[in-house]
Design an enzyme around this catalytic site. Structure first.
Site, PDB file in Angstrom:
ATOM      1  N   HIS A   7      51.132  43.897  35.020  1.00 48.10           N
ATOM      2  CA  HIS A   7      52.216  42.931  35.221  1.00 48.10           C
ATOM      3  C   HIS A   7      53.522  43.538  34.696  1.00 48.10           C
ATOM      4  CE1 HIS A   7      54.148  39.093  35.820  1.00 48.10           C
ATOM      5  NE2 HIS A   7      54.666  39.193  34.609  1.00 48.10           N
ATOM      6  N   ASP A  63      48.772  35.699  34.940  1.00 44.35           N
ATOM      7  CA  ASP A  63      49.381  36.755  34.129  1.00 44.35           C
ATOM      8  C   ASP A  63      49.116  36.560  32.632  1.00 44.35           C
ATOM      9  OD1 ASP A  63      50.414  37.983  36.428  1.00 44.35           O
ATOM     10  OD2 ASP A  63      52.183  36.717  36.407  1.00 44.35           O
TER      11      ASP A  63
HETATM   12  C1  GAR Z   1      54.123  46.164  40.347  1.00 44.55           C
HETATM   13  O1  GAR Z   1      55.374  46.204  39.728  1.00 44.55           O
HETATM   14  C2  GAR Z   1      53.189  45.222  39.599  1.00 44.55           C
HETATM   15  O2  GAR Z   1      53.395  45.222  38.219  1.00 44.55           O
HETATM   16  C3  GAR Z   1      53.565  43.895  40.203  1.00 44.55           C
HETATM   17  O3  GAR Z   1      53.746  44.159  41.567  1.00 44.55           O
HETATM   18  C4  GAR Z   1      54.197  45.512  41.724  1.00 44.55           C
HETATM   19  C5  GAR Z   1      53.287  46.187  42.708  1.00 44.55           C
HETATM   20  O4  GAR Z   1      53.751  47.475  43.014  1.00 44.55           O
HETATM   21  N1  GAR Z   1      52.533  42.914  39.959  1.00 44.55           N
HETATM   22  C6  GAR Z   1      52.774  41.640  39.630  1.00 44.55           C
HETATM   23  O5  GAR Z   1      53.894  41.184  39.584  1.00 44.55           O
HETATM   24  C7  GAR Z   1      51.536  40.813  39.331  1.00 44.55           C
HETATM   25  N2  GAR Z   1      51.889  39.613  38.662  1.00 44.55           N
HETATM   26  P1  GAR Z   1      52.805  48.498  43.780  1.00 44.55           P
HETATM   27  O6  GAR Z   1      52.256  47.771  45.012  1.00 44.55           O
HETATM   28  O7  GAR Z   1      53.733  49.623  44.163  1.00 44.55           O
HETATM   29  O8  GAR Z   1      51.724  48.925  42.836  1.00 44.55           O
END
Ligand code: GAR
Length: 212
Positions: free
Chosen positions: A103, A139
């Site tokens: 997260h 989360d």
């Molecule tokens: C990341 O920044 C992750 O931390 C966030 O989505 C993005 C995915 O990036 N996740 C959340 O916000 C979950 N609550 P990615 O697809 O390039 O790994």
């Protein structure tokens, strides 16, 4: 060997970081047909399945299809890497202690969406990323590792997100490796890492960043 299934909804950069770290992934499951991470799975020749939330009118049907898709691989570990759907409680409890999430905030601060925008709006001087075991609450759950980054005066949402993402790519493979090596124990809601050579928290200072 630990069997790992990675769940994605988007670009898949955390999936790629895990793969680049040499961690074997058995399958990738996406909640969106247009997720960029599906292409990454293809490049790495990893079986990829889409359970598109848009195909299900009722949430319970999507939950059941997703659970069936994951269960088919009987994974030892489920890795949520930018998976932007709420999981149903039955699924979460079945994978309790063997499902991780990353997260983009220093939990328990800023659960939910738009964490970078909210950190800037609040005038936070520190922000960061958290890898945690998944519980029924959004989360939240026992924290495996966190990395903090400074919020700089000229930051916008984009620059701050990029700084945090670099840390996600560092700490998520590390946490997954710790799990694979059997080092993680949850004791009283806290995670203990056996024999870790790395601390469970890191502060990336502005100096370190400029020097890097
Ligand atoms: C990341 O920044 C992750 O931390 C966030 O989505 C993005 C995915 O990036 N996740 C959340 O916000 C979950 N609550 P990615 O697809 O390039 O790994």
């Amino acid at each position: 060997m630990t069997s790992i299934v990675v769940l994605i909804s988007g670009r898949g950069s955390n999936l790629e970081a895990i793969l680049r770290a040499g961690i074997g992934v058995q399958a990738v499951i996406s909640s969106r047909a247009d997720a960029g991470g599906l292409e990454i799975a293809r490049q790495w020749k990893i079986p990829a399945v889409t359970v598109d939330a848009a195909d299900y009118a009722v949430r319970a049907q999507f939950d059941a299809a997703l659970a069936a898709a994951v269960d088919r691989f009987a994974p030892d570990l489920v890795v949520l890497a930018g998976f932007m759907r709420l999981l149903d409680t039955e699924f979460v409890s079945r994978y309790a202690g063997r499902m991780l999430n990353v997260h983009p905030s220093l939990l328990p601060a800023l659960p939910g969406l738009h964490t970078h925008r909210r950190a800037l709006a609040a005038g936070a001087r520190l922000h960061g990323a958290t890898v945690h075991f998944v519980t029924a609450e959004l989360d939240a759950g026992p924290i495996v590792i966190q990395a903090a980054v400074p919020v700089l005066d000229d930051d916008d949402e984009h620059s701050l997100a990029a700084r945090v993402l670099r840390e996600e790519h560092r700490i998520y493979p590390l946490a997954v490796r710790w799990f694979v090596e059997g080092r993680l124990t949850i004791r009283g809601g806290r995670v203990v890492v056996a024999g870790a050579r790395m601390p469970q928290a890191a502060l990336v200072s502005p100096c370190t960043e400029e020097e890097a």
